[in-house]
Design a protein around this motif. Structure first.
Motif, PDB file in Angstrom:
ATOM      1  N   ARG A 175       3.692   1.994  -7.825  1.00 10.15           N
ATOM      2  CA  ARG A 175       4.506   0.920  -7.244  1.00 10.15           C
ATOM      3  C   ARG A 175       4.037   0.589  -5.828  1.00 10.15           C
ATOM      4  O   ARG A 175       4.004  -0.556  -5.425  1.00 10.15           O
ATOM      5  CB  ARG A 175       5.975   1.320  -7.227  1.00 10.15           C
ATOM      6  N   GLY A 176       3.680   1.607  -5.087  1.00  8.97           N
ATOM      7  CA  GLY A 176       3.281   1.411  -3.696  1.00  8.97           C
ATOM      8  C   GLY A 176       1.796   1.302  -3.486  1.00  8.97           C
ATOM      9  O   GLY A 176       1.324   1.330  -2.342  1.00  8.97           O
ATOM     10  N   SER A 177       1.032   1.131  -4.553  1.00  9.57           N
ATOM     11  CA  SER A 177      -0.425   1.177  -4.446  1.00  9.57           C
ATOM     12  C   SER A 177      -1.014   0.101  -3.541  1.00  9.57           C
ATOM     13  O   SER A 177      -2.073   0.304  -2.957  1.00  9.57           O
ATOM     14  CB  SER A 177      -1.064   1.099  -5.834  1.00  9.57           C
ATOM     15  N   SER A 178      -0.331  -1.034  -3.363  1.00  7.66           N
ATOM     16  CA  SER A 178      -0.905  -2.087  -2.522  1.00  7.66           C
ATOM     17  C   SER A 178      -0.985  -1.671  -1.057  1.00  7.66           C
ATOM     18  O   SER A 178      -1.825  -2.167  -0.311  1.00  7.66           O
ATOM     19  CB  SER A 178      -0.099  -3.381  -2.646  1.00  7.66           C
ATOM     20  N   SER A 179      -0.124  -0.733  -0.639  1.00  4.26           N
ATOM     21  CA  SER A 179      -0.164  -0.295   0.753  1.00  4.26           C
ATOM     22  C   SER A 179      -0.986   0.976   0.934  1.00  4.26           C
ATOM     23  O   SER A 179      -1.202   1.412   2.057  1.00  4.26           O
ATOM     24  CB  SER A 179       1.250  -0.088   1.301  1.00  4.26           C
ATOM     25  N   LEU A 180      -1.443   1.555  -0.162  1.00  3.20           N
ATOM     26  CA  LEU A 180      -2.237   2.785  -0.092  1.00  3.20           C
ATOM     27  C   LEU A 180      -3.706   2.460  -0.333  1.00  3.20           C
ATOM     28  O   LEU A 180      -4.149   2.359  -1.465  1.00  3.20           O
ATOM     29  CB  LEU A 180      -1.757   3.796  -1.137  1.00  3.20           C
ATOM     30  N   ARG A 181      -4.433   2.298   0.731  1.00  2.00           N
ATOM     31  CA  ARG A 181      -5.866   2.009   0.617  1.00  2.00           C
ATOM     32  C   ARG A 181      -6.640   3.229   1.096  1.00  2.00           C
ATOM     33  O   ARG A 181      -7.413   3.164   2.036  1.00  2.00           O
ATOM     34  CB  ARG A 181      -6.214   0.788   1.461  1.00  2.00           C
ATOM     35  N   VAL A 182      -6.396   4.348   0.440  1.00  2.00           N
ATOM     36  CA  VAL A 182      -6.989   5.611   0.849  1.00  2.00           C
ATOM     37  C   VAL A 182      -7.455   6.381  -0.378  1.00  2.00           C
ATOM     38  O   VAL A 182      -6.948   6.184  -1.477  1.00  2.00           O
ATOM     39  CB  VAL A 182      -5.986   6.476   1.641  1.00  2.00           C
ATOM     40  N   GLU A 183      -8.420   7.259  -0.179  1.00  2.00           N
ATOM     41  CA  GLU A 183      -8.884   8.106  -1.275  1.00  2.00           C
ATOM     42  C   GLU A 183      -7.945   9.284  -1.484  1.00  2.00           C
ATOM     43  O   GLU A 183      -7.692   9.698  -2.604  1.00  2.00           O
ATOM     44  CB  GLU A 183     -10.295   8.602  -0.973  1.00  2.00           C
ATOM     45  N   LYS A 184      -7.461   9.850  -0.381  1.00  2.00           N
ATOM     46  CA  LYS A 184      -6.576  11.012  -0.444  1.00  2.00           C
ATOM     47  C   LYS A 184      -5.204  10.595   0.083  1.00  2.00           C
ATOM     48  O   LYS A 184      -5.113   9.918   1.101  1.00  2.00           O
ATOM     49  CB  LYS A 184      -7.150  12.137   0.419  1.00  2.00           C
ATOM     50  N   ILE A 185      -4.165  10.988  -0.611  1.00  2.00           N
ATOM     51  CA  ILE A 185      -2.808  10.654  -0.187  1.00  2.00           C
ATOM     52  C   ILE A 185      -2.505  11.407   1.110  1.00  2.00           C
ATOM     53  O   ILE A 185      -2.581  12.641   1.148  1.00  2.00           O
ATOM     54  CB  ILE A 185      -1.776  11.022  -1.278  1.00  2.00           C
ATOM     55  N   PRO A 186      -2.159  10.685   2.184  1.00  2.00           N
ATOM     56  CA  PRO A 186      -1.884  11.362   3.454  1.00  2.00           C
ATOM     57  C   PRO A 186      -0.572  12.154   3.409  1.00  2.00           C
ATOM     58  O   PRO A 186       0.306  11.897   2.584  1.00  2.00           O
ATOM     59  CB  PRO A 186      -1.807  10.216   4.462  1.00  2.00           C
ATOM     60  N   ASN A 187      -0.461  13.109   4.326  1.00  2.00           N
ATOM     61  CA  ASN A 187       0.740  13.948   4.393  1.00  2.00           C
ATOM     62  C   ASN A 187       2.018  13.132   4.546  1.00  2.00           C
ATOM     63  O   ASN A 187       3.059  13.511   4.012  1.00  2.00           O
ATOM     64  CB  ASN A 187       0.634  14.948   5.547  1.00  2.00           C
ATOM     65  N   ALA A 188       1.951  12.032   5.279  1.00  2.00           N
ATOM     66  CA  ALA A 188       3.147  11.201   5.462  1.00  2.00           C
ATOM     67  C   ALA A 188       3.677  10.724   4.114  1.00  2.00           C
ATOM     68  O   ALA A 188       4.889  10.758   3.867  1.00  2.00           O
ATOM     69  CB  ALA A 188       2.833  10.003   6.358  1.00  2.00           C
ATOM     70  N   VAL A 189       2.783  10.301   3.235  1.00  4.50           N
ATOM     71  CA  VAL A 189       3.196   9.799   1.923  1.00  4.50           C
ATOM     72  C   VAL A 189       3.604  10.944   1.013  1.00  4.50           C
ATOM     73  O   VAL A 189       4.651  10.884   0.357  1.00  4.50           O
ATOM     74  CB  VAL A 189       2.079   8.948   1.284  1.00  4.50           C
ATOM     75  N   SER A 190       2.797  12.010   0.976  1.00  4.12           N
ATOM     76  CA  SER A 190       3.137  13.107   0.061  1.00  4.12           C
ATOM     77  C   SER A 190       4.425  13.817   0.472  1.00  4.12           C
ATOM     78  O   SER A 190       5.074  14.450  -0.360  1.00  4.12           O
ATOM     79  CB  SER A 190       1.978  14.098  -0.073  1.00  4.12           C
TER      80      SER A 190
ATOM     81  N   ASN B  53       6.359  -1.760   2.463  1.00  4.16           N
ATOM     82  CA  ASN B  53       5.416  -1.647   3.573  1.00  4.16           C
ATOM     83  C   ASN B  53       4.116  -2.391   3.287  1.00  4.16           C
ATOM     84  O   ASN B  53       3.423  -2.820   4.209  1.00  4.16           O
ATOM     85  CB  ASN B  53       5.133  -0.174   3.880  1.00  4.16           C
ATOM     86  N   GLY B  54       3.810  -2.562   2.010  1.00  4.27           N
ATOM     87  CA  GLY B  54       2.612  -3.315   1.631  1.00  4.27           C
ATOM     88  C   GLY B  54       2.609  -4.743   2.152  1.00  4.27           C
ATOM     89  O   GLY B  54       1.547  -5.341   2.340  1.00  4.27           O
ATOM     90  N   ILE B  55       3.786  -5.289   2.407  1.00  2.00           N
ATOM     91  CA  ILE B  55       3.877  -6.638   2.990  1.00  2.00           C
ATOM     92  C   ILE B  55       3.140  -6.668   4.319  1.00  2.00           C
ATOM     93  O   ILE B  55       2.387  -7.595   4.609  1.00  2.00           O
ATOM     94  CB  ILE B  55       5.351  -7.051   3.181  1.00  2.00           C
ATOM     95  N   PHE B  56       3.319  -5.646   5.125  1.00  2.00           N
ATOM     96  CA  PHE B  56       2.686  -5.599   6.444  1.00  2.00           C
ATOM     97  C   PHE B  56       1.195  -5.283   6.349  1.00  2.00           C
ATOM     98  O   PHE B  56       0.421  -5.646   7.221  1.00  2.00           O
ATOM     99  CB  PHE B  56       3.371  -4.569   7.342  1.00  2.00           C
ATOM    100  N   VAL B  57       0.801  -4.596   5.276  1.00  2.00           N
ATOM    101  CA  VAL B  57      -0.584  -4.158   5.139  1.00  2.00           C
ATOM    102  C   VAL B  57      -1.444  -5.208   4.434  1.00  2.00           C
ATOM    103  O   VAL B  57      -2.558  -5.486   4.866  1.00  2.00           O
ATOM    104  CB  VAL B  57      -0.643  -2.808   4.379  1.00  2.00           C
ATOM    105  N   THR B  58      -0.937  -5.788   3.358  1.00  2.00           N
ATOM    106  CA  THR B  58      -1.776  -6.683   2.550  1.00  2.00           C
ATOM    107  C   THR B  58      -1.335  -8.145   2.549  1.00  2.00           C
ATOM    108  O   THR B  58      -2.113  -9.007   2.167  1.00  2.00           O
ATOM    109  CB  THR B  58      -1.819  -6.202   1.081  1.00  2.00           C
ATOM    110  N   ASN B  59      -0.106  -8.430   2.933  1.00  4.07           N
ATOM    111  CA  ASN B  59       0.391  -9.806   2.866  1.00  4.07           C
ATOM    112  C   ASN B  59       0.953 -10.280   4.194  1.00  4.07           C
ATOM    113  O   ASN B  59       1.870 -11.103   4.232  1.00  4.07           O
ATOM    114  CB  ASN B  59       1.476  -9.926   1.787  1.00  4.07           C
ATOM    115  N   SER B  60       0.406  -9.781   5.272  1.00  4.18           N
ATOM    116  CA  SER B  60       0.946 -10.091   6.591  1.00  4.18           C
ATOM    117  C   SER B  60       0.699 -11.539   6.989  1.00  4.18           C
ATOM    118  O   SER B  60      -0.313 -12.135   6.624  1.00  4.18           O
ATOM    119  CB  SER B  60       0.316  -9.160   7.638  1.00  4.18           C
ATOM    120  N   ASN B  61       1.629 -12.058   7.755  1.00  5.27           N
ATOM    121  CA  ASN B  61       1.505 -13.409   8.311  1.00  5.27           C
ATOM    122  C   ASN B  61       1.093 -13.370   9.774  1.00  5.27           C
ATOM    123  O   ASN B  61       1.044 -14.408  10.427  1.00  5.27           O
ATOM    124  CB  ASN B  61       2.835 -14.156   8.176  1.00  5.27           C
TER     125      ASN B  61
END
Length: 196
Positions: free
Chosen positions: A27-42, A58-66
């Motif tokens: 569901r949150g994959s659009s905001s996760l542009r990383v190979e390893k899941i960071p500690n904050a997410v896990s 949060n993906g709005i700010f990462v991938t769909n920002s205005n």
């Protein structure tokens, strides 16, 4: 420099990820542009439904920002510094350079003064973030400067971005999220005064 604190909530180990956790990550994959899941997410994956919805939002700010990415990073760094979120600060120091944020910008945020190179729009965004964090609103003068440079859609996003990253900083601080190995390598002198 190592973060010696024991996390209050440790990252959820991958071997404990079930279908609910994997659905949250999808569901949150659009905001996760990383190979390893960071500690904050896990760490927030202990509540998969919340984690999935938060990451998607949060993906709005990462991938769909205005707003442009440099302005976004100045905003996030301002929030991270003022909330004393070492994790958020170091995470965004790590990525800021590729978006045109230099050492003079970082020093200015830490000093609480505009960098000479900042545009009037960037000053307005950083001032807005500071006022929202300090008093949960923006005075008329700063609002006027902000709306000279940004339309209503962008202003809504700016205010929500400040609130979102402040909420995230609060969670990271409260949970005692430990730094990921790549964050350990970053010069932490800017946060020495925090005791972090």
């Amino acid at each position: 420099m190592s973060d010696e604190r024991t996390p209050r909530i440790p990252p959820l180990p991958e071997e404990l990820w079930d279908d609910e956790v994997r659905t949250a990550l999808q569901r949150g994959s659009s905001s996760l542009r990383v190979e390893k899941i960071p500690n904050a997410v896990s760490t927030i994956l202990h509540h998969p439904d919340l984690a999935g919805r938060f990451l998607a939002y949060n993906g709005i700010f990462v991938t769909n920002s205005n707003i442009d990415v440099r302005t976004r990073e100045l905003l996030i760094l301002t929030v991270a510094y003022r909330t004393r979120s070492a994790y958020e600060w170091l995470q965004h120091l790590r990525t800021a350079e590729r978006f045109g944020v230099g050492q003079d910008d970082i020093d200015a945020i830490a000093a609480g003064v505009p960098a000479e190179s900042w545009t009037a729009a960037e000053v307005a965004v950083v001032d807005t973030a500071a006022q929202l964090l300090d008093g949960y609103t923006v005075d008329d003068e700063t609002w006027g400067r902000l709306t000279q440079h940004f339309d209503n859609r962008q202003v809504v996003e700016i205010v929500f971005a400040v609130g979102t990253y402040a909420c995230l900083a609060m969670a990271l601080n409260a949970f005692g999220v430990q730094l990921d190995p790549e964050l350990e390598e970053i010069d932490r002198s800017a946060i020495a005064a925090w005791g972090g």
